[in-house]
Design a protein around this motif. Structure first.
Motif, mmCIF file in Angstrom:
data_model
loop_
_atom_site.group_PDB
_atom_site.id
_atom_site.type_symbol
_atom_site.label_atom_id
_atom_site.label_comp_id
_atom_site.label_asym_id
_atom_site.label_seq_id
_atom_site.Cartn_x
_atom_site.Cartn_y
_atom_site.Cartn_z
ATOM 1 N N SER A 9 60.199 51.552 34.072
ATOM 2 C CA SER A 9 59.912 52.631 33.027
ATOM 3 C C SER A 9 61.369 52.665 32.272
ATOM 4 C CB SER A 9 59.872 53.936 33.149
ATOM 5 O OG SER A 9 60.107 55.010 32.119
ATOM 6 N N PRO A 10 61.355 52.330 30.867
ATOM 7 C CA PRO A 10 62.621 52.489 29.997
ATOM 8 C C PRO A 10 63.718 53.371 30.334
ATOM 9 C CG PRO A 10 60.822 51.845 28.565
ATOM 10 C CD PRO A 10 60.168 52.510 29.850
ATOM 11 N N LYS A 11 63.052 54.639 30.817
ATOM 12 C CA LYS A 11 63.995 55.978 30.940
ATOM 13 C C LYS A 11 64.142 56.041 32.567
ATOM 14 C CE LYS A 11 62.371 58.598 26.985
ATOM 15 N NZ LYS A 11 61.948 59.898 26.520
ATOM 16 N N GLN A 12 63.827 54.954 33.500
ATOM 17 C CA GLN A 12 64.059 54.879 34.892
ATOM 18 C C GLN A 12 65.474 55.004 35.272
ATOM 19 O OE1 GLN A 12 61.094 52.862 36.746
ATOM 20 N NE2 GLN A 12 61.876 53.278 38.977
ATOM 21 N N GLU A 13 65.983 55.849 36.042
ATOM 22 C CA GLU A 13 67.465 55.883 36.284
ATOM 23 C C GLU A 13 67.913 55.038 37.475
ATOM 24 O OE1 GLU A 13 68.340 59.907 35.836
ATOM 25 O OE2 GLU A 13 68.934 59.895 33.921
ATOM 26 N N GLN A 35 71.569 55.139 36.548
ATOM 27 C CA GLN A 35 71.191 55.482 35.066
ATOM 28 C C GLN A 35 70.226 54.547 34.493
ATOM 29 O OE1 GLN A 35 75.713 54.280 34.052
ATOM 30 N NE2 GLN A 35 75.660 56.108 33.287
ATOM 31 N N THR A 36 69.967 54.891 33.058
ATOM 32 C CA THR A 36 69.130 53.758 32.688
ATOM 33 C C THR A 36 69.744 52.611 32.148
ATOM 34 O OG1 THR A 36 69.606 54.597 30.161
ATOM 35 C CG2 THR A 36 67.721 56.020 31.342
ATOM 36 N N GLU A 39 72.345 52.831 29.397
ATOM 37 C CA GLU A 39 73.443 53.498 29.866
ATOM 38 C C GLU A 39 74.394 52.920 30.651
ATOM 39 O OE1 GLU A 39 71.753 58.172 29.791
ATOM 40 O OE2 GLU A 39 71.557 57.002 31.788
ATOM 41 N N SER A 55 64.252 52.249 42.149
ATOM 42 C CA SER A 55 63.618 51.733 41.395
ATOM 43 C C SER A 55 62.166 51.343 41.873
ATOM 44 C CB SER A 55 64.464 50.283 41.214
ATOM 45 O OG SER A 55 64.522 49.560 42.277
#
Length: 453
Positions: A9-13, A35-36, A39, A55
């Motif tokens: 996901s694009p927002k997965q940290e 972080q994403t 970031e 992840s």
């Protein structure tokens, strides 16, 4: 982020920032600082991917030319591949339903890394990054049709790849028939599927330009036609490659079929402990400095050497063997005692661990070191015997081939440059100087470059 889009996901940290041209994380507490991608992607810095639970991804790191060559034939299709264009290095990324810690497979020859499965608690440098050797890390391809795997099935495939990779490194003329028979025999006995055995041998023959591929495959067919209970193969590998290499290949195959115990009847594998087994002694008085020194010498392998002529210890600093001028041996001996105590505590032998505190005194530490010295002794004449190995700030360079490879503690190199090796480095000023002096005579320039190194 393009090649991660089908698995993350694009927002997965699950990304971290690494230092420029380095694999080292910027944050000390990096496993908990995900972080994403946006970031963590800092200008002029490298970027790392947190593997395992953060992840949901696992990384198969291919660390030798044989594993890179054989991977496509043995491993499941990865979700993405990346690397730096080197024949001996590539990465396969997998979406995984579960994860466990890192598992590495080394070749018996100089204990060099062949392949490792990276999971929980690890990170891997991903594109867009610059490898410490100076080469850009970039995507090779991605596969949207790749399916999710489990850690266990991927581990088995990686273990089979390790066994095949080690075998391929010894696939020399004059012993190929024996190797085909031996590998087929031990694989069949352990329960590796016949079509998989055939596929591995065929791929090795193809990769090594073996002109007698049908002879090798016939050897496999003959072997797998017998009942598995009548197969051995270990003795053939043992006679051809030696006991240590045969056992290493066998142990990888055992993991590949998920049955370590099946090795015992015919390999008689003996696990050498890195710590002294204090439980074997009837009482505390038998835990002596001499016995601790013997066990310490086992623990010191690939960490320290004792030079007979100079009576000086040398420490492996991950690049070359360096004289111990700061008495690092005392720290290593103390660290060893702590390892033993920690192991005993894990085995619920708290009282035995407490008794070992007496070995933390300066005198007893020095005595342990003294008892270990004769077992770790080498002659100074064994150092730096290969003039074609150049140790640099990062890699070792084989001056015969021009190829770089990881440093190896089993090769006794004690001199190194401070300058790092960069495969794509250029020297335009020096080249212009050569052109001016030798009037662009390429043949003469080539000779001069070789003459002066």
């Amino acid at each position: 982020m393009a090649h991660f889009s089908n698995i993350l996901s694009p927002k997965q940290e699950c990304f971290i920032t690494l230092y420029p041209n380095s694999k080292k994380p910027v944050e000390r507490d990096w496993p908990n600082r995900g972080q994403t991608f946006q970031e963590a992607h800092v200008q002029d810095h490298n970027i790392g991917l947190l593997l395992g639970k953060p992840s949901g991804l696992l990384d198969v790191d291919l660390d030798c030319e044989a594993s890179v060559t054989l991977a496509k034939a043995i491993l499941p299709k990865p979700h993405a591949r990346f690397g730096r264009g080197a024949k001996h290095s590539e990465h396969y990324l997998y979406r995984c339903s579960n994860s466990e810690p890192r598992k590495a497979f080394t070749a018996n020859r100089a204990h060099t890394m062949m392949v490792e499965l990276r999971g929980d608690g690890t990170q891997t440098m991903v594109p867009p990054s610059i490898h410490p050797d100076g080469e850009p890390v970039s995507w090779i391809d991605s596969n949207e049709e790749a399916t999710e795997v489990t850690y266990d099935e991927l581990l088995k495939a990686v273990a089979l790849l390790a066994a095949a990779s080690e075998l391929m490194q010894y696939w020399n003329e004059g012993q190929r028939h024996s190797l085909a028979l031996g590998f087929a025999g031990i694989s069949h006995k352990l329960g590796v599927a016949p079509n998989v055995i055939m596929k591995v041998i065929h791929k090795i023959c193809e990769a090594t330009a073996d002109l007698e591929v049908q002879d090798r495959l016939n050897a496999v067919r003959t072997t797998i036609a017998r009942p598995a209970s009548q197969s051995s193969g270990f003795q053939s590998l043992q006679e051809t490659l030696g006991d240590a290499v045969a056992k290493n290949i066998a142990s990888h195959l055992a993991i590949a079929v998920g049955d370590d115990k099946s090795l015992q009847p015919f390999t008689e594998l003996q696990q050498v402990s890195n710590v002294i087994e204090l439980g074997q002694f009837a009482d505390r008085a038998n835990v002596t400095e001499a016995k601790m020194g013997w066990a310490f010498s086992q623990w010191l392998r690939s960490k320290a050497l004792y030079i007979v002529e100079t009576k000086q210890w040398m420490i492996w600093n991950d690049r070359y063997w360096e004289a111990d001028l700061s008495n690092e041996m005392h720290n290593l001996a103390f660290e060893y005692v702590q390892d033993v105590k920690a192991t005993l505590i894990e085995r619920n032998s708290v009282n035995d661990a407490r008794d070992l505190s007496s070995f933390e005194s300066l005198n007893r530490i020095q005595n342990i070191i003294s008892f270990a010295a004769p077992r770790q002794a080498v002659s100074a004449t064994k150092l730096d015997v290969d003039p074609m190995i150049l140790a640099t700030g990062t890699s070792w360079v084989n001056l015969s081939t021009g190829e770089a490879h990881p440093p190896c503690p089993d090769i006794l190199v004690s001199k190194a440059t401070e300058v790092s090796y960069t495969h794509q480095a250029r020297c335009p000023i020096f080249c212009k100087f050569l052109d001016d002096i030798f009037e662009e005579n390429e043949e003469l320039i080539s000779f001069v470059q070789k003459a002066i190194g």
